[in-house]
Design a protein around this motif. Structure first.
Motif, short mmCIF file in Angstrom:
data_model
loop_
_atom_site.label_atom_id
_atom_site.label_comp_id
_atom_site.label_asym_id
_atom_site.label_seq_id
_atom_site.Cartn_x
_atom_site.Cartn_y
_atom_site.Cartn_z
N ALA A 124 0.82 -1.22 0.00
CA ALA A 124 0.00 0.00 0.00
C ALA A 124 0.85 1.27 0.00
CB ALA A 124 -0.97 -0.01 1.19
N PRO A 125 1.88 1.38 0.87
CA PRO A 125 2.70 2.61 0.82
C PRO A 125 3.33 2.83 -0.55
CG PRO A 125 3.22 1.34 2.80
CD PRO A 125 2.30 0.49 1.97
N TYR A 156 2.26 1.68 -3.52
CA TYR A 156 1.20 2.03 -4.48
C TYR A 156 0.81 3.51 -4.33
CZ TYR A 156 0.12 -2.91 -5.53
OH TYR A 156 0.17 -4.22 -5.93
N ILE A 157 0.56 3.92 -3.09
CA ILE A 157 0.08 5.29 -2.86
C ILE A 157 1.14 6.30 -3.26
CG2 ILE A 157 -0.41 6.94 -0.98
CD1 ILE A 157 -2.86 5.34 -1.88
N ARG A 158 2.40 6.02 -2.94
CA ARG A 158 3.44 6.97 -3.34
C ARG A 158 3.53 7.09 -4.86
NH1 ARG A 158 8.37 8.04 0.49
NH2 ARG A 158 7.30 8.15 2.48
N LEU A 194 1.03 6.40 -7.01
CA LEU A 194 -0.21 7.04 -7.47
C LEU A 194 -0.16 8.55 -7.24
CD1 LEU A 194 -2.87 4.42 -6.29
CD2 LEU A 194 -2.43 5.09 -8.65
N PHE A 195 0.47 8.96 -6.15
CA PHE A 195 0.57 10.39 -5.83
C PHE A 195 1.81 11.04 -6.48
CE2 PHE A 195 -2.05 10.40 -1.61
CZ PHE A 195 -3.18 10.13 -2.34
N GLY A 196 2.54 10.28 -7.26
CA GLY A 196 3.70 10.87 -7.94
C GLY A 196 4.91 11.09 -7.04
N MET A 197 4.94 10.43 -5.88
CA MET A 197 6.06 10.59 -4.95
C MET A 197 7.14 9.55 -5.27
SD MET A 197 3.59 11.06 -1.70
CE MET A 197 4.82 11.43 -0.46
N TYR A 253 14.29 2.86 0.83
CA TYR A 253 12.89 3.00 1.25
C TYR A 253 12.18 1.65 1.21
CZ TYR A 253 7.95 4.10 0.96
OH TYR A 253 6.59 4.12 1.17
#
Lengths: 188, 188
Positions: free
Chosen positions: B162-163, B165-167, B169-172, B179
């Motif tokens: 999840a971390p 994917y979210i990074r 998806l948010f372009g991070m 990491y």
């Protein structure tokens, strides 16, 4: 406060236009999905001129980001309970309620879509994220000032927000209070 | 193995049709995004009859899910190194590489889109997730059989996948090796 209240709230023409435009955007996203409408269509539905929208928001992307942030802030103001554990539990429960609610996925998808269409959308998403991160950071700073052990804002994103977002995006709902509290306890 | 290799691989008409259809789907998703094409358009591009697609996959949603799973399995086979820490580090690094690669977000967005359009899309997404979860569970079961302390598959989803994917998806991005390894170490 719902959109209807906001429309009725005194505050002059500017506040009224803002509320009408926000409501038009939310309606269009619900009906057609992000990206499938123009500034002209937002203006027509809100009953304002295209130029009013461009003057105030500059671009569709900035407008979408403003809508997302306004709704996030209305639905999930950052708590200040005097203890980080309680702040984070309250915040996580708010986010869980919001993203599993009727407009919830809309907001997450909007943020995702803003991040992924490059250019202005990406900048708008960065601003939206930066704004929310600043608010979260204030909550963490208050805890640090009280002498509490405090995680980084990115840890909160990775280990509290990301799991909830992904579970909702993948349809793995509901998010039970035990699950949400468990994410907070695990991080702290 | 890329699509070109798969096309050339011996295995008869069925394998060839499968590869052509998968390639057509990937191309259409890249050009138009998920949901903006029909079975007829896939068939035309792949040079096969609509009925071949319906007979083999049943629906556009099942076909999309099959494409996603095939690509996931080709790009991120589940490792079996003899140690859970190494398995998870290898797996996490593969996923990080895949979701930050050229087709990466495509797969994540496809999974998200499949999950959110209800009905057949939701069932296809469930199957896709169930399939990957079974593979992950086998990896965890092997570790448990070796006597290692083993997290749940859902913990791997929440705190490693999840971390990332979210990074993305948010372009991070990028997701650095430090990491990614850090997410694994933290979970173990």
């Amino acid at each position: 406060m719902n959109d209807q209240d906001r429309v009725r709230r005194p505050g002059g023409r500017s506040a009224r236009v803002g509320a009408q435009v926000h409501q038009a955007v939310t309606g269009l996203i619900n009906e057609r999905g992000y990206g499938n409408f123009t500034v002209g269509e937002v203006a027509a539905r809100a009953g304002v001129a295209d130029s009013s929208i461009y003057r105030r928001w500059g671009s569709l992307e900035s407008l979408l980001s403003d809508v997302a942030l306004t709704r996030l802030n209305a639905q999930s103001p950052m708590p200040d309970t005097g203890s980080l554990a309680d702040d984070l539990r309250t915040y996580a429960a708010q986010v869980a309620r919001e993203i599993t609610g009727p407009d919830g996925l809309l907001l997450v998808r909007l943020a995702v879509a803003l991040s992924s269409d490059g250019g202005q959308g990406l900048r708008a998403a960065d601003e939206l994220r930066a704004d929310r991160t600043r608010q979260l950071q204030s909550m963490l700073d208050r805890a640090r000032d009280r002498g509490e052990r405090t995680p980084d804002a990115l840890d909160v994103l990775d280990h509290i927000l990301a799991p909830m977002y992904i579970r909702v995006l993948f349809g793995m709902v509901p998010l039970t209070p035990e699950y949400v509290d468990g994410l907070v306890d695990r991080l702290l």
